[in-house]
Design an enzyme around this catalytic site. Structure first.
Site, PDB file in Angstrom:
ATOM      1  N   SER A 127       0.818  -1.227   0.000  1.00 42.87           N
ATOM      2  CA  SER A 127       0.000   0.000   0.000  1.00 42.87           C
ATOM      3  C   SER A 127       0.846   1.268   0.000  1.00 42.87           C
ATOM      4  CB  SER A 127      -0.877  -0.003   1.258  1.00 42.87           C
ATOM      5  OG  SER A 127      -1.407   1.275   1.496  1.00 42.87           O
ATOM      6  N   GLU A 129       0.177   3.618   1.787  1.00 43.11           N
ATOM      7  CA  GLU A 129       0.238   4.051   3.192  1.00 43.11           C
ATOM      8  C   GLU A 129       1.616   3.764   3.789  1.00 43.11           C
ATOM      9  OE1 GLU A 129      -2.013   5.478   5.762  1.00 43.11           O
ATOM     10  OE2 GLU A 129      -2.540   6.319   3.836  1.00 43.11           O
ATOM     11  N   TYR A 151      -1.724   0.338  10.725  1.00 52.91           N
ATOM     12  CA  TYR A 151      -1.971  -0.299   9.421  1.00 52.91           C
ATOM     13  C   TYR A 151      -0.740  -0.161   8.514  1.00 52.91           C
ATOM     14  CZ  TYR A 151      -3.691  -0.792   4.626  1.00 52.91           C
ATOM     15  OH  TYR A 151      -3.831  -1.154   3.309  1.00 52.91           O
TER      16      TYR A 151
HETATM   17  P1  NDP Z   1     -11.497  -4.460   1.846  1.00 56.70           P
HETATM   18  O1  NDP Z   1     -11.444  -3.891   3.216  1.00 56.70           O
HETATM   19  O2  NDP Z   1     -12.645  -4.124   0.957  1.00 56.70           O
HETATM   20  O3  NDP Z   1     -11.411  -6.056   1.945  1.00 56.70           O
HETATM   21  C1  NDP Z   1     -10.599  -6.696   2.889  1.00 56.70           C
HETATM   22  C2  NDP Z   1     -10.810  -8.194   2.779  1.00 56.70           C
HETATM   23  O4  NDP Z   1      -9.981  -8.853   3.748  1.00 56.70           O
HETATM   24  C3  NDP Z   1     -12.246  -8.647   3.047  1.00 56.70           C
HETATM   25  O5  NDP Z   1     -12.575  -9.663   2.126  1.00 56.70           O
HETATM   26  C4  NDP Z   1     -12.157  -9.218   4.462  1.00 56.70           C
HETATM   27  O6  NDP Z   1     -13.099 -10.229   4.744  1.00 56.70           O
HETATM   28  C5  NDP Z   1     -10.766  -9.847   4.400  1.00 56.70           C
HETATM   29  N1  NDP Z   1     -10.242 -10.168   5.725  1.00 56.70           N
HETATM   30  C6  NDP Z   1     -10.215  -9.367   6.827  1.00 56.70           C
HETATM   31  N2  NDP Z   1      -9.702 -10.041   7.883  1.00 56.70           N
HETATM   32  C7  NDP Z   1      -9.414 -11.301   7.442  1.00 56.70           C
HETATM   33  C8  NDP Z   1      -8.904 -12.459   8.061  1.00 56.70           C
HETATM   34  N3  NDP Z   1      -8.553 -12.478   9.360  1.00 56.70           N
HETATM   35  N4  NDP Z   1      -8.727 -13.566   7.312  1.00 56.70           N
HETATM   36  C9  NDP Z   1      -9.082 -13.571   6.000  1.00 56.70           C
HETATM   37  N5  NDP Z   1      -9.579 -12.506   5.351  1.00 56.70           N
HETATM   38  C10 NDP Z   1      -9.763 -11.379   6.071  1.00 56.70           C
HETATM   39  O7  NDP Z   1     -10.107  -4.064   1.128  1.00 56.70           O
HETATM   40  P2  NDP Z   1      -9.809  -3.714  -0.408  1.00 56.70           P
HETATM   41  O8  NDP Z   1     -10.482  -4.692  -1.274  1.00 56.70           O
HETATM   42  O9  NDP Z   1     -10.022  -2.260  -0.612  1.00 56.70           O
HETATM   43  O10 NDP Z   1      -8.229  -3.919  -0.443  1.00 56.70           O
HETATM   44  C11 NDP Z   1      -7.660  -5.187  -0.742  1.00 56.70           C
HETATM   45  C12 NDP Z   1      -6.241  -5.231  -0.208  1.00 56.70           C
HETATM   46  O11 NDP Z   1      -5.476  -4.205  -0.803  1.00 56.70           O
HETATM   47  C13 NDP Z   1      -6.108  -5.030   1.304  1.00 56.70           C
HETATM   48  O12 NDP Z   1      -5.022  -5.819   1.742  1.00 56.70           O
HETATM   49  C14 NDP Z   1      -5.786  -3.554   1.437  1.00 56.70           C
HETATM   50  O13 NDP Z   1      -5.086  -3.314   2.634  1.00 56.70           O
HETATM   51  C15 NDP Z   1      -4.925  -3.359   0.204  1.00 56.70           C
HETATM   52  N6  NDP Z   1      -4.905  -2.030  -0.358  1.00 56.70           N
HETATM   53  C16 NDP Z   1      -6.079  -1.414  -0.711  1.00 56.70           C
HETATM   54  C17 NDP Z   1      -6.064  -0.190  -1.331  1.00 56.70           C
HETATM   55  C18 NDP Z   1      -7.331   0.511  -1.728  1.00 56.70           C
HETATM   56  O14 NDP Z   1      -7.265   1.715  -2.026  1.00 56.70           O
HETATM   57  N7  NDP Z   1      -8.463  -0.169  -1.789  1.00 56.70           N
HETATM   58  C19 NDP Z   1      -4.779   0.485  -1.649  1.00 56.70           C
HETATM   59  C20 NDP Z   1      -3.626  -0.277  -1.250  1.00 56.70           C
HETATM   60  C21 NDP Z   1      -3.689  -1.481  -0.645  1.00 56.70           C
HETATM   61  P3  NDP Z   1     -14.556  -9.890   5.377  1.00 56.70           P
HETATM   62  O15 NDP Z   1     -15.397  -9.513   4.192  1.00 56.70           O
HETATM   63  O16 NDP Z   1     -14.962 -11.166   5.999  1.00 56.70           O
HETATM   64  O17 NDP Z   1     -14.352  -8.764   6.341  1.00 56.70           O
HETATM   65  P1  GDR Z   2      -6.878   5.891   3.394  1.00 56.04           P
HETATM   66  O1  GDR Z   2      -8.405   6.061   2.965  1.00 56.04           O
HETATM   67  O2  GDR Z   2      -6.659   6.161   4.836  1.00 56.04           O
HETATM   68  O3  GDR Z   2      -6.062   6.683   2.415  1.00 56.04           O
HETATM   69  O4  GDR Z   2      -6.640   4.319   3.182  1.00 56.04           O
HETATM   70  P2  GDR Z   2      -9.608   6.868   3.628  1.00 56.04           P
HETATM   71  O5  GDR Z   2     -10.593   7.037   2.530  1.00 56.04           O
HETATM   72  O6  GDR Z   2     -10.083   6.246   4.893  1.00 56.04           O
HETATM   73  O7  GDR Z   2      -8.954   8.295   4.014  1.00 56.04           O
HETATM   74  C1  GDR Z   2      -8.399   9.159   3.044  1.00 56.04           C
HETATM   75  C2  GDR Z   2      -8.153  10.535   3.648  1.00 56.04           C
HETATM   76  O8  GDR Z   2      -9.407  11.163   3.893  1.00 56.04           O
HETATM   77  C3  GDR Z   2      -9.340  11.822   5.143  1.00 56.04           C
HETATM   78  N1  GDR Z   2     -10.684  12.009   5.718  1.00 56.04           N
HETATM   79  C4  GDR Z   2     -11.520  11.018   6.048  1.00 56.04           C
HETATM   80  N2  GDR Z   2     -11.404   9.668   5.929  1.00 56.04           N
HETATM   81  C5  GDR Z   2     -12.452   8.910   6.342  1.00 56.04           C
HETATM   82  N3  GDR Z   2     -12.371   7.573   6.188  1.00 56.04           N
HETATM   83  N4  GDR Z   2     -13.586   9.462   6.890  1.00 56.04           N
HETATM   84  C6  GDR Z   2     -13.743  10.813   7.039  1.00 56.04           C
HETATM   85  O9  GDR Z   2     -14.764  11.282   7.529  1.00 56.04           O
HETATM   86  C7  GDR Z   2     -12.666  11.632   6.589  1.00 56.04           C
HETATM   87  N5  GDR Z   2     -12.474  12.982   6.558  1.00 56.04           N
HETATM   88  C8  GDR Z   2     -11.270  13.193   6.027  1.00 56.04           C
HETATM   89  C9  GDR Z   2      -8.464  10.918   6.002  1.00 56.04           C
HETATM   90  O10 GDR Z   2      -7.969  11.627   7.125  1.00 56.04           O
HETATM   91  C10 GDR Z   2      -7.395  10.527   4.978  1.00 56.04           C
HETATM   92  O11 GDR Z   2      -6.378  11.489   4.967  1.00 56.04           O
HETATM   93  C11 GDR Z   2      -7.115   3.640   2.033  1.00 56.04           C
HETATM   94  C12 GDR Z   2      -7.393   2.175   2.439  1.00 56.04           C
HETATM   95  O12 GDR Z   2      -8.007   1.517   1.370  1.00 56.04           O
HETATM   96  C13 GDR Z   2      -6.099   1.458   2.776  1.00 56.04           C
HETATM   97  O13 GDR Z   2      -6.356   0.072   2.994  1.00 56.04           O
HETATM   98  C14 GDR Z   2      -5.125   1.619   1.599  1.00 56.04           C
HETATM   99  O14 GDR Z   2      -3.912   0.971   1.870  1.00 56.04           O
HETATM  100  C15 GDR Z   2      -4.903   3.090   1.305  1.00 56.04           C
HETATM  101  O15 GDR Z   2      -6.157   3.691   1.000  1.00 56.04           O
HETATM  102  C16 GDR Z   2      -3.971   3.300   0.120  1.00 56.04           C
END
Ligand code: NDP
Ligand code: GDR
Length: 327
Positions: A127, A129, A151
């Site tokens: 990520s 992050e 995280y």
């Molecule tokens: P989501 O939060 O939508 O999905 C997370 C998934 O992980 C769900 O299917 C959840 O299952 C599963 N999970 C949680 N805990 C466990 C566990 N103990 N064992 C097995 N599975 C588990 O994430 P995204 O689809 O957005 O992201 C996918 C991956 O990419 C993650 O690793 C995230 O950190 C990473 N990532 C995401 C980004 C983004 O912008 N979306 C950017 C960079 C990295 P359940 O449905 O049961 O909760």
């Molecule tokens: P992020 O996504 O932390 O980048 O992680 P999120 O959308 O939660 O926050 C992005 C930015 O928005 C600001 N923010 C708020 N965020 C949330 N959730 N709710 C609010 O009300 C709000 N107001 C302002 C936050 O402070 C932050 O700066 C996502 C996840 O998908 C991670 O798993 C992944 O790794 C990274 O993107 C890349």
């Protein structure tokens, strides 16, 4: 028929990746946790071709069992506790799943491969992050990692453990350093979906205001459907590697509000948006923007959907969804 195992298949990326691989002719297995996880049924209804297997990233014996049933050519490790805000409140659990879960998955995959380590390829969902308090702009594969949350720290552990398995055992293990990617399937706890859903509800008269935290944060937001293609491309390369996947353009939360509200014809959102300290982070990541030149040149990958189209699409999806809910 190639076979793939996806962890995190019930999440945003898992669903898009499963559809993408099925379209390519893969047999797809998905790891789903919990004895009565409601998302199991949702997944089954959405993508009935997926073969669902029960397991948990914190339980290596379940991963070994699942791998022996699925016999995958490719493993996509997307499972994680992925909400940054939540990770301070549950730092230990986040470490167990998002950090040590990667080690469990790598080790189970190594045991499954046995002497033939080349029989399986591994993708780790790293990520942006990990860059946290970013030390250069834009961020590349060589930028110093400076995570700012439990995280982010957990993802750094998983990232380096993936590199370690590649370098120690010769495993074809790649990490995608993905910047934020969104879609109508994004969880409502993340800021884009929180905004698009609230805007839809405000325009329908179902909600009066939207409480947010830091409006000045900037992110490089792309479309999840574009980003899962990069995961697959990484595993088709002759050698494993790490790649930044990003659009290269950043926007603030204010820009997000501008696009989302203008989609429903509201040009001044100030009367609807309030600030709530509960949504401020103990240490926020102020700004991230990625340089995906390596992915563009080596993988031939590029994002297709731009930011305004993405946010408008999400608002229109939420309008349709909210209308059905109130009917
Ligand atoms: P989501 O939060 O939508 O999905 C997370 C998934 O992980 C769900 O299917 C959840 O299952 C599963 N999970 C949680 N805990 C466990 C566990 N103990 N064992 C097995 N599975 C588990 O994430 P995204 O689809 O957005 O992201 C996918 C991956 O990419 C993650 O690793 C995230 O950190 C990473 N990532 C995401 C980004 C983004 O912008 N979306 C950017 C960079 C990295 P359940 O449905 O049961 O909760
Ligand atoms: P992020 O996504 O932390 O980048 O992680 P999120 O959308 O939660 O926050 C992005 C930015 O928005 C600001 N923010 C708020 N965020 C949330 N959730 N709710 C609010 O009300 C709000 N107001 C302002 C936050 O402070 C932050 O700066 C996502 C996840 O998908 C991670 O798993 C992944 O790794 C990274 O993107 C890349």
């Amino acid at each position: 028929m190639p076979r793939a195992l996806i962890t995190g298949i019930t999440g945003q990326d898992g669903l898009y990746l499963a559809e993408y691989l099925i379209d390519k002719g893969y047999e797809v297995y998905g790891l789903v946790r919990g004895q009565s996880n409601p998302r199991r049924e949702i997944l089954h209804r959405m993508i009935p071709e997926v073969k669902i297997l029960t397991g948990d990233l914190t339980d290596i014996s379940s991963l070994i069992r699942v791998l022996s049933i699925a016999e995958p050519d490719e493993v996509y490790n997307l499972g994680a506790i992925s909400f940054v805000g939540y990770s301070w409140e549950n730092a230990s659990l986040t470490s167990d799943v998002t950090a040590f879960g990667v080690l469990n998955m790598l080790e189970a995959t190594r045991l499954y491969a046995g002497r033939d380590i080349e029989k399986v390829r591994f993708y780790q969902a790293s990520s942006s992050e990990m860059f946290g308090k970013a030390q250069e702009v834009p961020q590349t594969e060589r930028t110093l990692l400076w995570p700012r949350s439990p995280y982010g720290v957990a993802k750094v552990y998983g990232h380096y453990m993936t590199i370690t398995y590649r370098e120690s055992y010769g495993m074809h293990a790649s990490s995608g350093i993905l910047f934020n990617h969104e879609s109508p399937r994004r969880g409502p706890e993340f800021v884009t979906r929180k905004v698009t859903r609230a805007v839809a509800r405000i325009s329908l008269g179902l909600q009066q205001e939207l409480a947010l935290g830091n409006l000045d944060a900037r992110r490089d937001w792309g479309f999840a459907g574009d980003f899962v293609e990069a995961m697959w491309l990484m595993l088709q390369q002759p050698t494993p590697d790490d790649y930044v996947i990003a659009t290269g353009r950043d926007h603030s939360i204010r820009d997000l509000l501008d696009v989302a509200f203008s989609t429903v014809g509201i040009n001044d959102w100030s009367e609807y948006v309030t600030r709530d300290p509960a949504y401020l982070r103990l240490a926020d990541v102020e700004s991230l923007v990625g340089d995906s030149s390596k992915a563009r040149s080596v993988l031939g990958w590029e994002p297709k959907m731009d930011f305004p189209s993405l946010i408008s699409m999400m608002v229109n999806h939420d309008l349709a969804e909210q209308k059905v809910l109130v009917r």
